[in-house]
Design a protein around this motif. Structure first.
Motif, PDB file in Angstrom:
ATOM      1  N   TYR A  30      -5.419  -7.442  -3.494  1.00 33.94           N
ATOM      2  CA  TYR A  30      -5.671  -6.023  -3.726  1.00 33.94           C
ATOM      3  C   TYR A  30      -5.685  -5.861  -5.232  1.00 33.94           C
ATOM      4  O   TYR A  30      -4.712  -6.200  -5.902  1.00 33.94           O
ATOM      5  N   ARG A  65       0.616   3.745  -3.239  1.00 31.88           N
ATOM      6  CA  ARG A  65       0.139   5.120  -3.083  1.00 31.88           C
ATOM      7  C   ARG A  65       1.137   6.143  -3.610  1.00 31.88           C
ATOM      8  O   ARG A  65       0.771   7.287  -3.852  1.00 31.88           O
ATOM      9  N   THR A 109      -9.405   2.114  -0.735  1.00 26.28           N
ATOM     10  CA  THR A 109      -9.443   0.661  -0.852  1.00 26.28           C
ATOM     11  C   THR A 109     -10.792   0.160  -0.337  1.00 26.28           C
ATOM     12  O   THR A 109     -11.006   0.038   0.862  1.00 26.28           O
ATOM     13  N   HIS A 147     -10.125  -4.559  -1.940  1.00 20.78           N
ATOM     14  CA  HIS A 147      -9.384  -5.549  -1.155  1.00 20.78           C
ATOM     15  C   HIS A 147     -10.312  -6.704  -0.818  1.00 20.78           C
ATOM     16  O   HIS A 147     -11.427  -6.504  -0.343  1.00 20.78           O
ATOM     17  N   LEU A 170       0.825  -1.212   0.000  1.00 17.79           N
ATOM     18  CA  LEU A 170       0.000   0.000   0.000  1.00 17.79           C
ATOM     19  C   LEU A 170       0.860   1.262   0.000  1.00 17.79           C
ATOM     20  O   LEU A 170       0.551   2.232  -0.703  1.00 17.79           O
TER      21      LEU A 170
END
Length: 191
Positions: free
Chosen positions: A78, A19, A100, A71, A15
């Motif tokens: 993901y 990002r 998410t 998710h 993550l």
């Protein structure tokens, strides 16, 4: 000569990486997978689907394009479905990003030559463990054909296929119908 071991990432590492990334990447079982670009047909189909869902649902549900990550908590996936629909309260990962989604009701994948097998098989096996998911829709980008998986009783899923511009896709969990002529608007594909 031995093969280089693949790096293993935690969901938190993924993550953080994702990002900051300029491209989209999926994550499953410690591995990060780069996503490829999309064709004109693919992009038109996604646009037509978002407009079709959005115009029919109004403010009762949220319709998201492929920039909304989903998710699947049961198996750690993901991913970025082409279209995600959630009705009622939206649930996200427990962080401040709201990027998410955890509780889609409908997921749509537009099939391409490179993704069709994966979308039909392994992705569906992973997606169907989402408790909120009621429909999984596969839209063919090579011909006018839509496959619909709908949650049945217990753990069963029902399969229906719709072909040709005269067909209408019923999305019962949302109480709407989408004509295939609208989904395939501005595309000339074989029926």
């Amino acid at each position: 000569m031995s093969a280089q071991p693949k790096p293993h990432y935690t969901p938190t590492e993924y993550l953080a990486f994702e990002r900051e990334s300029e491209t989209k990447n999926e994550y499953f079982q410690g591995e990060i997978f780069a996503m490829s670009g999309a064709s004109r047909a693919h992009n038109l189909l996604v646009t037509n689907l978002i407009m079709g869902f959005g115009n029919r649902l109004g403010d009762s549900c949220s319709v998201f394009p492929s920039d909304m990550r989903v998710h699947v908590a049961a198996n750690g996936l993901y991913t970025y479905p082409d279209v995600s629909v959630v009705c009622g309260e939206e649930h996200y990962l427990d962080d401040a990003h709201l990027d998410t989604l955890l509780n889609p009701v409908v997921l749509v994948e537009v099939l391409s030559k490179t993704t069709a097998k994966d979308d039909r098989n392994s992705k569906f096996l992973l997606y169907k463990s989402i408790a909120s998911l009621q429909h999984y829709v596969l839209v063919d980008s090579q011909r006018v054909n839509v496959a619909l998986y709908s949650r049945g009783a217990g753990s069963s899923w029902l399969f229906e296929e719709y072909q040709g511009l005269d067909a209408i896709l019923p999305v019962l969990a949302l109480g709407i119908e989408l004509p295939l002529a609208e989904i395939y608007r501005r595309l000339e594909l074989p029926g």
